[in-house]
Scaffold this motif. Structure first.
Motif, PDB file in Angstrom:
ATOM      1  N   LYS A 128       0.815  -1.212   0.000  1.00  0.00           N
ATOM      2  CA  LYS A 128       0.000   0.000   0.000  1.00  0.00           C
ATOM      3  C   LYS A 128       0.853   1.269   0.000  1.00  0.00           C
ATOM      4  O   LYS A 128       0.576   2.221  -0.722  1.00  0.00           O
ATOM      5  CB  LYS A 128      -0.929  -0.001   1.213  1.00  0.00           C
ATOM      6  CG  LYS A 128      -2.010  -1.065   1.151  1.00  0.00           C
ATOM      7  CD  LYS A 128      -2.906  -1.020   2.384  1.00  0.00           C
ATOM      8  CE  LYS A 128      -3.979  -2.097   2.328  1.00  0.00           C
ATOM      9  NZ  LYS A 128      -4.837  -2.091   3.543  1.00  0.00           N
ATOM     10  N   SER A 142       2.496   1.687  -3.438  1.00  0.00           N
ATOM     11  CA  SER A 142       1.471   2.036  -4.433  1.00  0.00           C
ATOM     12  C   SER A 142       1.114   3.515  -4.337  1.00  0.00           C
ATOM     13  O   SER A 142       0.989   4.203  -5.364  1.00  0.00           O
ATOM     14  CB  SER A 142       0.214   1.184  -4.207  1.00  0.00           C
ATOM     15  OG  SER A 142       0.473  -0.171  -4.486  1.00  0.00           O
ATOM     16  N   THR A 143       0.950   4.002  -3.108  1.00  0.00           N
ATOM     17  CA  THR A 143       0.621   5.405  -2.908  1.00  0.00           C
ATOM     18  C   THR A 143       1.735   6.323  -3.394  1.00  0.00           C
ATOM     19  O   THR A 143       1.498   7.305  -4.109  1.00  0.00           O
ATOM     20  CB  THR A 143       0.330   5.680  -1.410  1.00  0.00           C
ATOM     21  OG1 THR A 143      -0.751   4.869  -0.983  1.00  0.00           O
ATOM     22  CG2 THR A 143      -0.009   7.145  -1.188  1.00  0.00           C
ATOM     23  N   GLU A 144       2.973   6.010  -3.010  1.00  0.00           N
ATOM     24  CA  GLU A 144       4.112   6.847  -3.372  1.00  0.00           C
ATOM     25  C   GLU A 144       4.334   6.851  -4.884  1.00  0.00           C
ATOM     26  O   GLU A 144       4.616   7.904  -5.477  1.00  0.00           O
ATOM     27  CB  GLU A 144       5.376   6.371  -2.655  1.00  0.00           C
ATOM     28  CG  GLU A 144       5.348   6.628  -1.161  1.00  0.00           C
ATOM     29  CD  GLU A 144       6.578   6.114  -0.451  1.00  0.00           C
ATOM     30  OE1 GLU A 144       6.653   6.275   0.764  1.00  0.00           O
ATOM     31  OE2 GLU A 144       7.455   5.548  -1.123  1.00  0.00           O
ATOM     32  N   SER A 187       2.131   6.322  -7.228  1.00  0.00           N
ATOM     33  CA  SER A 187       1.046   7.041  -7.905  1.00  0.00           C
ATOM     34  C   SER A 187       1.244   8.545  -7.809  1.00  0.00           C
ATOM     35  O   SER A 187       0.888   9.288  -8.745  1.00  0.00           O
ATOM     36  CB  SER A 187      -0.311   6.647  -7.308  1.00  0.00           C
ATOM     37  OG  SER A 187      -0.395   7.045  -5.938  1.00  0.00           O
TER      38      SER A 187
END
Length: 239
Positions: free
Chosen positions: A229, A232-234, A236
């Motif tokens: 998670k 994925s956040t970084e 994006s």
């Protein structure tokens, strides 16, 4: 009453290593031999290479000690060892993740980690309630993360087996209160160091049902995609 060393037969045996009671001098030789053997088992060729020694600040003392041992093992190898250090934190997984991401940015492909058997043992207990997003896959002699080879020459050596090296204090405080409590419990509850050698064989079975983050190596569920998670956040946000 003096106890004779199993190795040399002299009095003064006081350090238990792999079930053998040794004197400080022989214990030092045993640890040096173990580091040499583990580097060989990992297929590490230091000759002419560039190596990273990566660690959180709470492992500074043992990291410098490990650096000394590696240089002693390969005195004429003409290799260069540089250091990657990250700050301590309140949550051990965040500290390890920061370390992995710092390693990822470096050009060197071979990384030495200083983590000891008792650290990994405590981390196994710490991660048992939630394997997801942990770094239990680092537990062992050798692992691959972010196209880097990570080797832990002390993965089968608890700090208590290093007491023959008087320059070490033997203290290890990570800053994560839960983790430190588990580590203290292990040290106080298991005087026989052999318990720390029993964990690694079970790790592969535990991790067999999980995948790993393509970027940082965190344990993730197979249906979670390629990244954890946090990654994925970084990633994006970088697009």
């Amino acid at each position: 009453m003096d106890v004779k060393c199993v190795s040399c037969g002299e009095n003064g045996a006081e350090i238990l290593i792999s079930g053998k009671l040794l004197c400080p001098r022989c214990s030092r030789q045993e640890i040096l031999h173990r580091v040499r053997k583990n580097l060989g088992k990992a297929g590490v060729n230091l000759r002419g290479s560039q190596v990273i020694l990566a660690y959180p600040k709470f492992y500074s003392e043992i990291s410098q000690f490990l650096k000394y041992l590696i240089e002693k093992v390969c005195q004429n190898c003409n290799f260069m060892i540089s250091e990657v250090i990250v700050e301590n934190g309140r949550e051990i997984n965040s500290v390890i993740r920061n370390l992995i991401l710092e390693i990822e940015r470096r050009p060197e492909s071979l990384v030495i980690l200083p983590f000891t058997a008792d650290f990994y043992g405590a981390y196994l207990v710490y991660s048992s309630s939630s394997l997801e997003n942990s770094y239990l896959s680092l537990y062992g002699l050798k692992s691959e993360v972010a196209h880097k080879t990570l080797v832990s020459p002390l993965y089968d050596t608890p700090i208590t087996e290093l007491r023959g090296f008087q320059e070490l204090t033997g203290e290890l405080k990570t800053g994560d209160e839960v983790f430190d409590t588990i580590l203290e419990w292990l040290h106080s509850s298991f005087g026989d160091n052999e318990v720390f050698h029993t964990f690694p064989p079970s790790i592969l079975a535990i991790l067999g049902k999980f995948s790993r983050c393509r970027r940082c190596g965190a344990v993730i569920r197979p249906d979670s995609g390629e990244y954890c998670k946090a990654c994925s956040t970084e990633l994006s946000l970088e697009r």
